[in-house]
Design a protein around this motif. Sequence first.
Motif, short mmCIF file in Angstrom:
data_model
loop_
_atom_site.label_atom_id
_atom_site.label_comp_id
_atom_site.label_asym_id
_atom_site.label_seq_id
_atom_site.Cartn_x
_atom_site.Cartn_y
_atom_site.Cartn_z
N PRO A 1 -20.41 65.02 42.05
CA PRO A 1 -19.72 64.15 43.02
C PRO A 1 -20.15 64.46 44.45
N ARG A 2 -20.35 63.40 45.24
CA ARG A 2 -20.80 63.55 46.62
C ARG A 2 -19.62 63.45 47.57
N LYS A 3 -19.44 64.51 48.35
CA LYS A 3 -18.32 64.53 49.30
C LYS A 3 -18.45 63.45 50.34
N LYS A 4 -19.67 63.15 50.77
CA LYS A 4 -19.86 62.17 51.84
C LYS A 4 -19.46 60.77 51.38
N LEU A 5 -19.38 60.56 50.07
CA LEU A 5 -18.94 59.27 49.53
C LEU A 5 -17.50 59.35 49.02
N SER A 6 -16.82 60.47 49.29
CA SER A 6 -15.42 60.67 48.86
C SER A 6 -15.27 60.47 47.36
N GLN A 7 -16.23 60.95 46.57
CA GLN A 7 -16.21 60.70 45.14
C GLN A 7 -15.25 61.63 44.41
N VAL A 8 -14.14 61.06 43.95
CA VAL A 8 -13.20 61.73 43.06
C VAL A 8 -12.88 60.76 41.92
N PHE A 9 -12.49 61.28 40.77
CA PHE A 9 -12.32 60.45 39.59
C PHE A 9 -10.96 60.68 38.96
N LEU A 10 -10.28 59.60 38.62
CA LEU A 10 -8.96 59.72 37.99
C LEU A 10 -9.09 60.37 36.61
N VAL A 11 -8.31 61.43 36.41
CA VAL A 11 -8.27 62.10 35.10
C VAL A 11 -6.87 62.01 34.50
N ASP A 12 -6.02 61.25 35.14
CA ASP A 12 -4.67 60.97 34.65
C ASP A 12 -4.58 59.47 34.39
N PRO A 13 -4.32 59.06 33.16
CA PRO A 13 -4.32 57.62 32.86
C PRO A 13 -3.14 56.85 33.45
N LYS A 14 -2.08 57.53 33.87
CA LYS A 14 -0.90 56.81 34.35
C LYS A 14 -1.22 55.85 35.49
N PRO A 15 -1.94 56.28 36.56
CA PRO A 15 -2.29 55.33 37.64
C PRO A 15 -3.14 54.16 37.15
N LEU A 16 -4.01 54.41 36.17
CA LEU A 16 -4.84 53.34 35.62
C LEU A 16 -3.98 52.26 34.97
N PHE A 17 -2.98 52.70 34.21
CA PHE A 17 -2.07 51.73 33.57
C PHE A 17 -1.22 51.01 34.61
N LEU A 18 -0.75 51.73 35.64
CA LEU A 18 0.06 51.09 36.69
C LEU A 18 -0.71 49.98 37.40
N ILE A 19 -1.96 50.28 37.78
CA ILE A 19 -2.79 49.29 38.46
C ILE A 19 -3.07 48.11 37.53
N THR A 20 -3.41 48.41 36.29
CA THR A 20 -3.80 47.36 35.35
C THR A 20 -2.63 46.44 35.01
N TYR A 21 -1.45 47.03 34.78
CA TYR A 21 -0.28 46.20 34.47
C TYR A 21 0.14 45.36 35.67
N ALA A 22 0.04 45.95 36.88
CA ALA A 22 0.35 45.17 38.09
C ALA A 22 -0.62 44.01 38.23
N LEU A 23 -1.88 44.25 37.88
CA LEU A 23 -2.88 43.19 37.93
C LEU A 23 -2.60 42.12 36.88
N ARG A 24 -2.24 42.54 35.68
CA ARG A 24 -1.98 41.59 34.61
C ARG A 24 -0.84 40.63 34.97
N GLU A 25 0.14 41.14 35.73
CA GLU A 25 1.25 40.29 36.16
C GLU A 25 0.79 39.16 37.09
N GLN A 26 -0.35 39.37 37.77
CA GLN A 26 -0.86 38.35 38.70
C GLN A 26 -1.51 37.19 37.96
N ASN A 27 -1.92 37.44 36.70
CA ASN A 27 -2.52 36.39 35.86
C ASN A 27 -3.70 35.70 36.57
N VAL A 28 -4.65 36.52 37.03
CA VAL A 28 -5.80 35.98 37.75
C VAL A 28 -7.03 35.93 36.85
N ASP A 29 -7.96 35.04 37.19
CA ASP A 29 -9.17 34.85 36.40
C ASP A 29 -10.33 35.73 36.86
#
Length: 283
Positions: free
Chosen positions: A29-57
């Motif tokens: 990971p490159r610090k100058k690009l602020s590269q960090v990676f989610l290793v906890d699935p909870k935020p992934l589900f929160l973002i995805t479910y919030a997106l699904r509620e928008q019903n966008v194409d």
Amino acid sequence: MVGLPPITRSKKVLRRWVIETLRCLEIKPRKKLSQVFLVDPKPLFLITYALREQNVDKVVEIGAGLGTLTTYVAEIAKPQKILAIEIDWRFVPILSSIQREYGQIDIVIGDALNILPSLRGFTTVVGNLPYHITSDLLIAIGRSDIVTAIVTVQYEVGERLVASPGSENYGKLTVFIRSLFNVEKLAVVPRTAFSPMPEVDSVILVLRRVRPYDETMSNLEKVTKCLFSYKRKLLYKALLNCLGDTARECLTKLGDVDWNRIRVFETEPELFLKIVRTCVENQ
């Protein structure tokens, strides 16, 4: 052989996949690009479910990286099109594997700051915004046609966006974003949810547009940039410094404002907009 990101609720499983994938791809990971990676699935589900509620194409993802969020969005929210933007070419192999699995994904290797202004037909954006350009990306989203943004930002930026007039965190970025969007704080994401672990916590925000970016908003950016250079001065004195004689002529037109009390950092976004319309656009 690198496998696809696992759809899992297990922190252990996701962390192991992230670490193993980075090792197999020989990516540090490159610090100058602020590269960090989610290793906890909870935020992934929160973002995805919030997106699904928008019903966008169609969805734009900023900072696709290892494609973890990309995969969750494709598998759970199921939009017809995902435009995954990633600046670092080293992630092309894993993103290409995900693209082969999910046909609705297009990959663009480039700088989101340069791509967002030219996007057409996309009204929703998701992503874990890189810390070093978070403010710039939020401004670019504000100036674009994006209607809804579900993004993870560092906690301090989140506090700035929900700050009340008169508070320490209230500033020109607050005024800009809150003039364009309703801002909802969805969840705090602890720093331990990322690898490598950053120095600060993060927060997931949902931005829902309430007005388009237009000439008034462009003028608001210019006026507040000047006014907030006098953040703790009385508003009318800052206006005189920024607008000169124009301010003298229009102060009386602004209605019931306590000019002897209100300071720049205590001013509501709506009053800033009224100042722009009265003192800049109607002169």
